[in-house]
Design a protein around this motif. Structure first.
Motif, PDB file in Angstrom:
ATOM      1  N   ALA A 243     -30.892 -53.133  20.831  1.00  0.00           N
ATOM      2  CA  ALA A 243     -30.116 -52.187  21.633  1.00  0.00           C
ATOM      3  C   ALA A 243     -29.500 -51.078  20.800  1.00  0.00           C
ATOM      4  N   SER A 244     -29.523 -51.226  19.483  1.00  0.00           N
ATOM      5  CA  SER A 244     -28.898 -50.210  18.616  1.00  0.00           C
ATOM      6  C   SER A 244     -29.812 -49.020  18.346  1.00  0.00           C
ATOM      7  N   VAL A 245     -31.083 -49.131  18.727  1.00  0.00           N
ATOM      8  CA  VAL A 245     -32.040 -48.060  18.455  1.00  0.00           C
ATOM      9  C   VAL A 245     -31.937 -46.985  19.531  1.00  0.00           C
ATOM     10  N   ASN A 246     -31.807 -45.756  19.098  1.00  0.00           N
ATOM     11  CA  ASN A 246     -31.796 -44.618  20.014  1.00  0.00           C
ATOM     12  C   ASN A 246     -33.205 -44.039  20.102  1.00  0.00           C
TER      13      ASN A 246
ATOM     14  N   ASN B  11     -43.230 -57.190  39.588  1.00  0.00           N
ATOM     15  CA  ASN B  11     -42.433 -57.059  38.371  1.00  0.00           C
ATOM     16  C   ASN B  11     -42.727 -58.245  37.457  1.00  0.00           C
ATOM     17  N   MET B  12     -42.813 -57.989  36.174  1.00  0.00           N
ATOM     18  CA  MET B  12     -43.186 -59.028  35.217  1.00  0.00           C
ATOM     19  C   MET B  12     -42.095 -60.080  35.090  1.00  0.00           C
ATOM     20  N   PRO B  13     -42.471 -61.365  35.027  1.00  0.00           N
ATOM     21  CA  PRO B  13     -41.476 -62.446  34.895  1.00  0.00           C
ATOM     22  C   PRO B  13     -41.102 -62.698  33.438  1.00  0.00           C
ATOM     23  N   ILE B  14     -40.658 -61.658  32.767  1.00  0.00           N
ATOM     24  CA  ILE B  14     -40.184 -61.788  31.386  1.00  0.00           C
ATOM     25  C   ILE B  14     -38.863 -61.038  31.256  1.00  0.00           C
ATOM     26  N   TYR B  15     -38.142 -61.304  30.186  1.00  0.00           N
ATOM     27  CA  TYR B  15     -36.954 -60.515  29.862  1.00  0.00           C
ATOM     28  C   TYR B  15     -36.775 -60.534  28.355  1.00  0.00           C
ATOM     29  N   LEU B  16     -36.634 -59.356  27.760  1.00  0.00           N
ATOM     30  CA  LEU B  16     -36.449 -59.232  26.321  1.00  0.00           C
ATOM     31  C   LEU B  16     -34.961 -58.994  26.057  1.00  0.00           C
ATOM     32  N   PRO B  17     -34.237 -60.039  25.658  1.00  0.00           N
ATOM     33  CA  PRO B  17     -32.786 -59.928  25.495  1.00  0.00           C
ATOM     34  C   PRO B  17     -32.400 -59.301  24.157  1.00  0.00           C
ATOM     35  N   THR B  18     -31.187 -58.849  24.062  1.00  0.00           N
ATOM     36  CA  THR B  18     -30.637 -58.424  22.783  1.00  0.00           C
ATOM     37  C   THR B  18     -30.149 -59.662  22.032  1.00  0.00           C
ATOM     38  N   PRO B  19     -29.991 -59.573  20.714  1.00  0.00           N
ATOM     39  CA  PRO B  19     -29.428 -60.713  19.976  1.00  0.00           C
ATOM     40  C   PRO B  19     -28.059 -61.123  20.511  1.00  0.00           C
ATOM     41  N   GLU B  20     -27.255 -60.153  20.911  1.00  0.00           N
ATOM     42  CA  GLU B  20     -25.917 -60.460  21.430  1.00  0.00           C
ATOM     43  C   GLU B  20     -26.003 -61.258  22.723  1.00  0.00           C
ATOM     44  N   GLU B  21     -26.970 -60.938  23.578  1.00  0.00           N
ATOM     45  CA  GLU B  21     -27.124 -61.682  24.832  1.00  0.00           C
ATOM     46  C   GLU B  21     -27.555 -63.116  24.568  1.00  0.00           C
ATOM     47  N   VAL B  22     -28.446 -63.312  23.609  1.00  0.00           N
ATOM     48  CA  VAL B  22     -28.894 -64.666  23.268  1.00  0.00           C
ATOM     49  C   VAL B  22     -27.739 -65.478  22.699  1.00  0.00           C
ATOM     50  N   ARG B  23     -27.031 -64.902  21.756  1.00  0.00           N
ATOM     51  CA  ARG B  23     -25.907 -65.601  21.131  1.00  0.00           C
ATOM     52  C   ARG B  23     -24.840 -65.955  22.160  1.00  0.00           C
TER      53      ARG B  23
END
Length: 338
Positions: A176-179, A236-248
């Motif tokens: 999420a930090s990438v612009n 819609n695809m049944p996936i989700y790519l979380p941020t490290p903060e969301e996982v933690r």
């Protein structure tokens, strides 16, 4: 006996690779300590629809390789399959010593439900997953589903692991930090969605297949097939790519596990081919996506368009990698139960 399970094993040649590496590591340690090799019980898990026959046929050669490399002092190793969704219990309580999952838990139990407005129009129109123009409400629906699924996954595994048992999982996430610049995409699945959008019939959303048959509109070639706009908007695809903060956050809130290792790393879409041939790199990246997603894409869009879709997708990936470094952002987590 050392009981271990792999969740989301699929059926390819790598299904048993992680266990060979684990056995080799344990074998090295026990020799240094002059200990007897333990007995192994290995469980492979995936959905009921997985091709377990292919996996089972590879087991005899795995056994033979172990006997050849390890010799007579190697302890017995037993392999079994355990079909079912890992978003729920699969094993008896306090049964497993170690759990491993590689590139599986970013898959959701389903796609988020009710991604339509109060007027019935699709909220994620023109996309198959989260894209830069996706509304905030769709992002929130995906995040909410991820939190519920991941909480259930952690709770189920904590009940199946012995006290002090370990779990290691790797998943695709997002940084999420990438612009991103205006001409960049959020993920490779956004490019796949753009490719499908390109293949929506050129006659437009208000023209029907009957008009094409009547000769009033030009139909796509048989190689390209025909994708109706409604099919794209309804899926819609049944996936989700979380941020490290969301996982933690989910791990800490669920509370069953202590995090012992938490890392992120990047791998290029073409697996660091280091080849100047962009066309070949695009084909490789497209082939890896096809190997994973073709079955569910076929179910919704039809088998007849798959060759054309992935040829176009490979070309689009090549064009993108000419300007940008396409990368998977990976999250690796090791946790201890109790």
């Amino acid at each position: 006996m050392l009981e271990t399970g792999r969740f989301g094993c699929s059926s390819g040649p790598n299904a048993l690779l992680v266990f060979r590496e684990m056995i080799d590591s344990i074998d090295t340690i026990r020799k240094k300590l002059n200990k007897k090799e333990p007995m192994f019980q290995i469980f492979q898990n995936d959905l009921f629809s997985n091709d377990f026959n292919t996996l089972i046929r590879s087991i005899p050669s795995f056994y033979e390789e172990l006997r050849r490399d390890k010799g007579g002092d190697f302890g017995p190793c037993f392999i079994a399959v355990m079909p079912g969704s890992y978003y729920g219990r699969l094993f008896p309580a306090h049964y497993l010593h170690f759990i491993h999952s590689s590139y599986s838990v970013h898959w959701r139990s389903q796609a988020p439900a009710n991604l339509v407005s109060e007027f019935g129009s699709p909220l994620n129109k023109g996309h198959i997953y989260l894209a830069r123009t996706t509304p905030k409400s769709v992002h929130e629906a995906y995040l909410d589903l991820f939190k519920r699924d991941m909480t259930l996954f952690l709770k189920s595994r904590s009940e199946e692991l012995i006290l002090g048992g370990r779990m290691l999982f790797t998943m695709i996430g997002r940084d999420a930090s990438v612009n991103l610049s205006e001409d960049q995409v959020s993920n490779i699945y956004e490019l796949l969605g753009m490719t499908i959008s390109d293949m929506v019939q050129e006659c437009g959303p208000n023209d029907s297949l009957l008009q094409i048959i009547a000769g009033k509109k030009k139909r796509a070639t048989p190689h390209e097939g025909l994708i109706e706009e409604e099919k794209l908007d309804d899926w819609n695809m049944p996936i989700y790519l979380p941020t490290p903060e969301e996982v933690r956050h989910v791990i800490q809130k669920e509370g069953s596990f202590h995090i012992t290792r938490f890392e992120t790393f990047k791998v290029t879409w073409d697996a660091e081919m280091g080849d100047d041939d962009l066309q070949m790199r695009g084909k490789y990246a497209a082939a890896t996506i096809r190997a994973v997603f073709e079955s569910i894409l076929t179910t919704h869009f039809g088998e007849e368009i798959m060759d054309g879709l992935f040829e176009k997708f490979a070309s689009k990936v090549s064009q993108y990698m000419k300007l940008h470094e396409g990368e998977y952002f990976n999250i690796l987590v090791s946790v201890k139960n109790g």
